[in-house]
Design a protein around this motif. Structure first.
Motif, mmCIF file in Angstrom:
data_model
loop_
_atom_site.group_PDB
_atom_site.id
_atom_site.type_symbol
_atom_site.label_atom_id
_atom_site.label_comp_id
_atom_site.label_asym_id
_atom_site.label_seq_id
_atom_site.Cartn_x
_atom_site.Cartn_y
_atom_site.Cartn_z
ATOM 1 N N VAL A 24 0.845 -1.184 0.000
ATOM 2 C CA VAL A 24 0.000 0.000 0.000
ATOM 3 C C VAL A 24 0.888 1.244 0.000
ATOM 4 C CG1 VAL A 24 -0.148 0.034 2.526
ATOM 5 C CG2 VAL A 24 -1.878 1.213 1.149
ATOM 6 N N GLN A 25 0.405 2.304 -0.658
ATOM 7 C CA GLN A 25 1.093 3.591 -0.642
ATOM 8 C C GLN A 25 0.205 4.618 0.032
ATOM 9 O OE1 GLN A 25 2.059 4.313 -4.781
ATOM 10 N NE2 GLN A 25 4.069 3.378 -4.531
ATOM 11 N N LEU A 26 0.812 5.416 0.884
ATOM 12 C CA LEU A 26 0.109 6.456 1.623
ATOM 13 C C LEU A 26 0.777 7.789 1.351
ATOM 14 C CD1 LEU A 26 -0.156 4.563 5.028
ATOM 15 C CD2 LEU A 26 -1.948 4.781 3.304
ATOM 16 N N GLN A 27 0.000 8.788 0.970
ATOM 17 C CA GLN A 27 0.526 10.108 0.630
ATOM 18 C C GLN A 27 -0.136 11.153 1.505
ATOM 19 O OE1 GLN A 27 2.878 10.654 -1.891
ATOM 20 N NE2 GLN A 27 2.975 12.799 -1.303
ATOM 21 N N ALA A 28 0.623 11.703 2.442
ATOM 22 C CA ALA A 28 0.090 12.715 3.358
ATOM 23 C C ALA A 28 0.313 14.117 2.806
ATOM 24 C CB ALA A 28 0.735 12.581 4.727
ATOM 25 N N SER A 29 -0.608 15.011 3.121
ATOM 26 C CA SER A 29 -0.500 16.407 2.702
ATOM 27 C C SER A 29 -1.305 17.276 3.656
ATOM 28 C CB SER A 29 -1.016 16.574 1.270
ATOM 29 O OG SER A 29 -2.386 16.211 1.188
ATOM 30 N N GLY A 30 -1.188 18.594 3.482
ATOM 31 C CA GLY A 30 -1.995 19.511 4.254
ATOM 32 C C GLY A 30 -1.286 20.219 5.383
ATOM 33 N N GLY A 31 -0.041 19.869 5.643
ATOM 34 C CA GLY A 31 0.703 20.545 6.690
ATOM 35 C C GLY A 31 1.050 21.969 6.297
ATOM 36 N N GLY A 32 1.593 22.703 7.250
ATOM 37 C CA GLY A 32 1.976 24.083 6.978
ATOM 38 C C GLY A 32 2.327 24.816 8.244
ATOM 39 N N LEU A 33 2.477 26.131 8.104
ATOM 40 C CA LEU A 33 2.788 27.012 9.223
ATOM 41 C C LEU A 33 1.513 27.731 9.641
ATOM 42 C CD1 LEU A 33 4.766 28.547 11.089
ATOM 43 C CD2 LEU A 33 5.141 30.145 9.178
ATOM 44 N N LEU A 60 -5.220 17.793 7.708
ATOM 45 C CA LEU A 60 -4.280 16.901 7.052
ATOM 46 C C LEU A 60 -5.053 15.830 6.286
ATOM 47 C CD1 LEU A 60 -1.712 16.345 9.940
ATOM 48 C CD2 LEU A 60 -1.887 18.245 8.324
ATOM 49 N N SER A 61 -4.513 15.451 5.134
ATOM 50 C CA SER A 61 -5.113 14.408 4.316
ATOM 51 C C SER A 61 -4.092 13.317 4.047
ATOM 52 C CB SER A 61 -5.589 14.990 2.985
ATOM 53 O OG SER A 61 -6.561 15.984 3.171
ATOM 54 N N CYS A 62 -4.569 12.109 3.904
ATOM 55 C CA CYS A 62 -3.703 10.973 3.586
ATOM 56 C C CYS A 62 -4.420 10.134 2.534
ATOM 57 C CB CYS A 62 -3.418 10.144 4.824
ATOM 58 S SG CYS A 62 -2.480 8.622 4.524
ATOM 59 N N SER A 63 -3.884 10.174 1.332
ATOM 60 C CA SER A 63 -4.479 9.436 0.229
ATOM 61 C C SER A 63 -3.887 8.026 0.195
ATOM 62 C CB SER A 63 -4.197 10.163 -1.084
ATOM 63 O OG SER A 63 -4.757 9.451 -2.167
ATOM 64 N N ASN A 84 -11.034 7.147 -0.603
ATOM 65 C CA ASN A 84 -9.895 6.477 0.046
ATOM 66 C C ASN A 84 -8.920 7.475 0.647
ATOM 67 O OD1 ASN A 84 -10.872 3.892 -0.502
ATOM 68 N ND2 ASN A 84 -9.954 3.937 -2.551
ATOM 69 N N ILE A 85 -9.446 8.412 1.406
ATOM 70 C CA ILE A 85 -8.642 9.441 2.057
ATOM 71 C C ILE A 85 -8.905 9.417 3.563
ATOM 72 C CG2 ILE A 85 -8.132 11.902 2.258
ATOM 73 C CD1 ILE A 85 -8.986 12.227 -0.639
ATOM 74 N N LEU A 86 -7.840 9.478 4.318
ATOM 75 C CA LEU A 86 -7.887 9.615 5.773
ATOM 76 C C LEU A 86 -7.606 11.067 6.110
ATOM 77 C CD1 LEU A 86 -7.936 8.016 8.566
ATOM 78 C CD2 LEU A 86 -5.435 8.105 8.396
ATOM 79 N N TYR A 87 -8.349 11.623 7.062
ATOM 80 C CA TYR A 87 -8.175 13.012 7.447
ATOM 81 C C TYR A 87 -7.809 13.133 8.930
ATOM 82 C CZ TYR A 87 -10.781 14.050 3.151
ATOM 83 O OH TYR A 87 -11.194 14.134 1.841
ATOM 84 N N GLN A 108 4.903 9.287 4.005
ATOM 85 C CA GLN A 108 6.140 10.062 4.084
ATOM 86 C C GLN A 108 6.082 11.210 5.079
ATOM 87 O OE1 GLN A 108 3.807 10.885 2.162
ATOM 88 N NE2 GLN A 108 3.862 13.076 1.833
ATOM 89 N N GLY A 109 4.949 11.581 5.576
ATOM 90 C CA GLY A 109 4.838 12.634 6.572
ATOM 91 C C GLY A 109 4.609 14.011 5.985
#
Length: 115
Positions: free
Chosen positions: A1-10, A19-22, A75-78, A107-108
């Motif tokens: 399985v591949q997991l791609q996290a996004s949504g971080g920031g300052l 945050l989202s994880c596809s 198929n997204i985790l939040y 990957q974080g």
């Protein structure tokens, strides 16, 4: 399985992020999915977990500020982060676990909260 996290920031203290994880496969195919975080110089710690039937648990330090959820069609985790504090700064990782297989981490994504 591949997991791609996004949504971080300052963000400033008191602010919010989502945050989202596809995932490359159905999020309900896993026994559990989770968000963890790691601050500089610290060990990774679990933040929140959701089971295949939607049961959720949170670390004590969340104090009702974060919400884990999922979109089973996409198929997204939040992870909704509200009322952020400087102590929430770190790299946030999503992960997935199925019985009989090792837990898989994405990957974080970096979250930085300024005071």
């Amino acid at each position: 399985v591949q997991l791609q996290a996004s949504g971080g920031g300052l963000v400033q203290a008191g602010g919010s992020l989502r945050l989202s994880c596809s995932a490359s496969r159905s999020v309900v195919s896993f026994n559990t999915m989770a968000w963890s975080r790691q601050a500089p110089g610290s060990q990774r710690e679990r933040v929140a977990t959701i089971t295949d039937i939607g049961y959720t648990t949170y670390a004590d330090f969340v104090k009702g500020r974060f919400t884990i959820s999922r979109d089973t069609a996409k198929n997204i985790l939040y992870l909704q982060l509200n009322n952020l504090e400087p102590g929430d700064t770190g790299i946030y990782y999503c992960s997935a676990y199925r019985v009989g297989s090792p837990r898989t981490y994405g990957q974080g994504t970096q979250v930085t909260v300024s005071s």
